[in-house]
Design a protein around this motif. Structure first.
Motif, PDB file in Angstrom:
ATOM      1  N   ARG A   6     -11.163   6.151   6.293  1.00  0.00           N
ATOM      2  CA  ARG A   6      -9.906   5.857   5.600  1.00  0.00           C
ATOM      3  C   ARG A   6      -8.808   6.763   6.150  1.00  0.00           C
ATOM      4  O   ARG A   6      -9.071   7.896   6.550  1.00  0.00           O
ATOM      5  CB  ARG A   6     -10.060   6.084   4.096  1.00  0.00           C
ATOM      6  CG  ARG A   6     -11.161   5.265   3.454  1.00  0.00           C
ATOM      7  CD  ARG A   6     -11.255   5.525   1.953  1.00  0.00           C
ATOM      8  NE  ARG A   6     -12.364   4.758   1.373  1.00  0.00           N
ATOM      9  CZ  ARG A   6     -13.594   5.234   1.198  1.00  0.00           C
ATOM     10  NH1 ARG A   6     -13.861   6.495   1.533  1.00  0.00           N
ATOM     11  NH2 ARG A   6     -14.544   4.473   0.704  1.00  0.00           N
TER      12      ARG A   6
ATOM     13  N   SER B 169      -5.450  17.299  -0.575  1.00  0.00           N
ATOM     14  CA  SER B 169      -4.968  15.954  -0.235  1.00  0.00           C
ATOM     15  C   SER B 169      -5.675  14.870  -1.013  1.00  0.00           C
ATOM     16  O   SER B 169      -5.306  13.696  -0.929  1.00  0.00           O
ATOM     17  CB  SER B 169      -5.138  15.695   1.261  1.00  0.00           C
ATOM     18  OG  SER B 169      -6.520  15.714   1.603  1.00  0.00           O
TER      19      SER B 169
ATOM     20  N   PHE C 291      -5.759   9.032   5.400  1.00  0.00           N
ATOM     21  CA  PHE C 291      -5.127   9.813   4.340  1.00  0.00           C
ATOM     22  C   PHE C 291      -3.832  10.420   4.859  1.00  0.00           C
ATOM     23  O   PHE C 291      -3.786  10.921   5.991  1.00  0.00           O
ATOM     24  CB  PHE C 291      -6.044  10.941   3.872  1.00  0.00           C
ATOM     25  CG  PHE C 291      -7.205  10.485   3.031  1.00  0.00           C
ATOM     26  CD1 PHE C 291      -7.150  10.550   1.650  1.00  0.00           C
ATOM     27  CD2 PHE C 291      -8.353   9.979   3.628  1.00  0.00           C
ATOM     28  CE1 PHE C 291      -8.216  10.134   0.863  1.00  0.00           C
ATOM     29  CE2 PHE C 291      -9.431   9.559   2.856  1.00  0.00           C
ATOM     30  CZ  PHE C 291      -9.355   9.634   1.472  1.00  0.00           C
ATOM     31  N   GLN C 292      -2.804  10.389   4.044  1.00  0.00           N
ATOM     32  CA  GLN C 292      -1.579  11.077   4.405  1.00  0.00           C
ATOM     33  C   GLN C 292      -1.761  12.573   4.181  1.00  0.00           C
ATOM     34  O   GLN C 292      -2.424  12.993   3.227  1.00  0.00           O
ATOM     35  CB  GLN C 292      -0.408  10.538   3.593  1.00  0.00           C
ATOM     36  CG  GLN C 292      -0.035   9.117   3.960  1.00  0.00           C
ATOM     37  CD  GLN C 292       1.276   8.655   3.353  1.00  0.00           C
ATOM     38  OE1 GLN C 292       1.827   9.285   2.466  1.00  0.00           O
ATOM     39  NE2 GLN C 292       1.789   7.541   3.849  1.00  0.00           N
TER      40      GLN C 292
ATOM     41  N   ARG D 190      -2.125   4.707  -2.553  1.00  0.00           N
ATOM     42  CA  ARG D 190      -2.208   3.882  -1.347  1.00  0.00           C
ATOM     43  C   ARG D 190      -3.581   3.252  -1.196  1.00  0.00           C
ATOM     44  O   ARG D 190      -3.713   2.114  -0.748  1.00  0.00           O
ATOM     45  CB  ARG D 190      -1.889   4.720  -0.108  1.00  0.00           C
ATOM     46  CG  ARG D 190      -0.431   5.132   0.028  1.00  0.00           C
ATOM     47  CD  ARG D 190      -0.234   6.093   1.204  1.00  0.00           C
ATOM     48  NE  ARG D 190      -0.751   5.538   2.456  1.00  0.00           N
ATOM     49  CZ  ARG D 190      -1.858   5.944   3.058  1.00  0.00           C
ATOM     50  NH1 ARG D 190      -2.606   6.898   2.529  1.00  0.00           N
ATOM     51  NH2 ARG D 190      -2.231   5.407   4.196  1.00  0.00           N
ATOM     52  N   LEU D 191      -4.629   4.012  -1.546  1.00  0.00           N
ATOM     53  CA  LEU D 191      -5.998   3.540  -1.358  1.00  0.00           C
ATOM     54  C   LEU D 191      -6.577   2.888  -2.612  1.00  0.00           C
ATOM     55  O   LEU D 191      -7.742   2.502  -2.636  1.00  0.00           O
ATOM     56  CB  LEU D 191      -6.876   4.709  -0.906  1.00  0.00           C
ATOM     57  CG  LEU D 191      -6.511   5.271   0.472  1.00  0.00           C
ATOM     58  CD1 LEU D 191      -7.242   6.575   0.740  1.00  0.00           C
ATOM     59  CD2 LEU D 191      -6.820   4.247   1.566  1.00  0.00           C
TER      60      LEU D 191
ATOM     61  N   ASN E 170      -0.304  10.290  -3.971  1.00  0.00           N
ATOM     62  CA  ASN E 170       0.128   9.250  -3.037  1.00  0.00           C
ATOM     63  C   ASN E 170      -1.073   8.618  -2.337  1.00  0.00           C
ATOM     64  O   ASN E 170      -1.133   7.382  -2.193  1.00  0.00           O
ATOM     65  CB  ASN E 170       1.082   9.851  -2.004  1.00  0.00           C
ATOM     66  CG  ASN E 170       1.624   8.793  -1.056  1.00  0.00           C
ATOM     67  OD1 ASN E 170       2.183   7.796  -1.483  1.00  0.00           O
ATOM     68  ND2 ASN E 170       1.452   9.012   0.242  1.00  0.00           N
ATOM     69  N   ASN E 171      -2.044   9.447  -1.942  1.00  0.00           N
ATOM     70  CA  ASN E 171      -3.238   8.903  -1.289  1.00  0.00           C
ATOM     71  C   ASN E 171      -4.039   8.025  -2.236  1.00  0.00           C
ATOM     72  O   ASN E 171      -4.527   6.954  -1.850  1.00  0.00           O
ATOM     73  CB  ASN E 171      -4.109  10.046  -0.752  1.00  0.00           C
ATOM     74  CG  ASN E 171      -3.584  10.590   0.564  1.00  0.00           C
ATOM     75  OD1 ASN E 171      -3.117   9.840   1.407  1.00  0.00           O
ATOM     76  ND2 ASN E 171      -3.650  11.901   0.741  1.00  0.00           N
TER      77      ASN E 171
ATOM     78  N   ILE F  99      -9.003  14.039  -0.708  1.00  0.00           N
ATOM     79  CA  ILE F  99     -10.024  13.305   0.042  1.00  0.00           C
ATOM     80  C   ILE F  99     -11.345  13.214  -0.712  1.00  0.00           C
ATOM     81  O   ILE F  99     -12.020  12.187  -0.655  1.00  0.00           O
ATOM     82  CB  ILE F  99     -10.246  13.886   1.442  1.00  0.00           C
ATOM     83  CG1 ILE F  99     -10.685  15.356   1.377  1.00  0.00           C
ATOM     84  CG2 ILE F  99      -9.018  13.717   2.313  1.00  0.00           C
ATOM     85  CD1 ILE F  99     -11.181  15.898   2.709  1.00  0.00           C
TER      86      ILE F  99
ATOM     87  N   GLU G 290      -0.756  11.977   9.071  1.00  0.00           N
ATOM     88  CA  GLU G 290      -1.963  11.337   8.555  1.00  0.00           C
ATOM     89  C   GLU G 290      -3.193  11.799   9.323  1.00  0.00           C
ATOM     90  O   GLU G 290      -3.096  12.333  10.436  1.00  0.00           O
ATOM     91  CB  GLU G 290      -1.850   9.814   8.628  1.00  0.00           C
ATOM     92  CG  GLU G 290      -1.693   9.274  10.031  1.00  0.00           C
ATOM     93  CD  GLU G 290      -1.486   7.760  10.066  1.00  0.00           C
ATOM     94  OE1 GLU G 290      -0.842   7.244   9.123  1.00  0.00           O
ATOM     95  OE2 GLU G 290      -1.966   7.110  11.015  1.00  0.00           O
TER      96      GLU G 290
END
Length: 270
Positions: free
Chosen positions: A75, A116, A77-78, A151-152, A147-148, A118, A69
């Motif tokens: 935030r 990713s 992020f993975q 999750r967010l 996934n990010n 972002i 991460e």
């Protein structure tokens, strides 16, 4: 082996802060635990993980890949070796994008080469009125980005494909991108952990402008009237980027610096 002894064992191999963060991740302890209770025993499996990570970090593997991460705009992020590690310089791209979106009602945005996620996730969260689409050629990168977003709790429409290929017939108010822009053979590719990052996300295998040329050439066909294109690039690519934008019919072609005063983002509008 205790927490304090584990940290001491890493001394001289890697940076102390890196060692502390790796130990916290391996043992699920906090910084406060390390300070207040250094005598706490470390179970064998956690210590083995820590020792492995220390060796890999000493060999140059980025800390973010080891712990899985990285923080960006406050935030977490993975990340994985399938995506670039978030860098603070990219915040300039997001700040400029948010500025262009100000005042728009239900604007549409596409992030090309999302990695990713972002940029797409940050824009979706910070401009909730926007409809955000994200494109990437790498399925492995898309999995990380999805996934990010999950999750967010960011609403992003992910598309797999090469630049504009998955967007036939679609138009947007804003196109953003952080494409590969390092020239093939650039000595920086061998430094600062970059050999561990996905090369296809770093370099175009040519002069560093190939992907930017593709994006600029096709962007107008996917922009609404007055729409903006903004993209990140290398420190010495501002002039070339402005020339490409002007040649493609964009107005107000401009280059914007990052917080270090280095040319970082160029863009223009129809």
């Amino acid at each position: 082996m205790t927490l304090g002894e584990a940290l001491a064992a890493a001394r001289g191999q890697i940076d102390r802060l890196d060692a502390r963060l790796l130990l916290q991740s391996a043992t699920a302890c906090s910084h406060a635990d390390l300070l207040a209770r250094p005598e706490t025993p470390v179970i064998a499996s956690a210590y083995a993980q820590f020792v492995d990570w220390v060796a890999r970090r000493a060999a140059g593997e980025p800390l973010a890949y080891l712990v899985g991460e990285a923080e960006f705009r406050g935030r977490v992020f993975q990340v994985s070796p399938a995506v670039l590690i978030p860098r603070p310089e990219t915040e300039v791209l997001i700040d400029l994008a948010l500025d262009k979106l100000t005042g728009m009602v239900s604007p549409s945005v596409v992030d090309l080469g999302t990695g990713s996620g972002i940029v797409a996730v940050s824009l979706a969260l910070e401009c909730p009125a926007a409809t955000v689409t994200a494109v990437d050629l790498s399925e492995a990168a898309m999995a990380v980005a999805r996934n990010n977003a999950g999750r967010l709790r960011a609403r992003v429409d992910f598309r797999a494909g090469d630049w504009f290929a998955p967007l036939a017939g679609e138009h947007f108010n804003l196109i953003v991108s952080n494409p590969p822009y390092v020239a093939d053979g650039d000595p920086h590719l061998a430094l600062n952990g970059l050999p561990f990052e996905p090369q296809m996300a770093l370099t175009d295998g040519a002069d560093g402008l190939d992907c930017i040329r593709c994006i600029v050439a096709d962007a107008a066909a996917h922009l609404n009237p007055g729409g903006w294109l903004l993209f990140e690039h290398g420190y010495d690519q501002g002039e070339a980027s402005r020339n490409l934008l002007t040649a493609a019919g964009f107005k107000a072609a401009s280059t914007f610096p990052d917080l270090a005063g280095i040319d970082r983002v160029s863009g223009g509008h129809l």
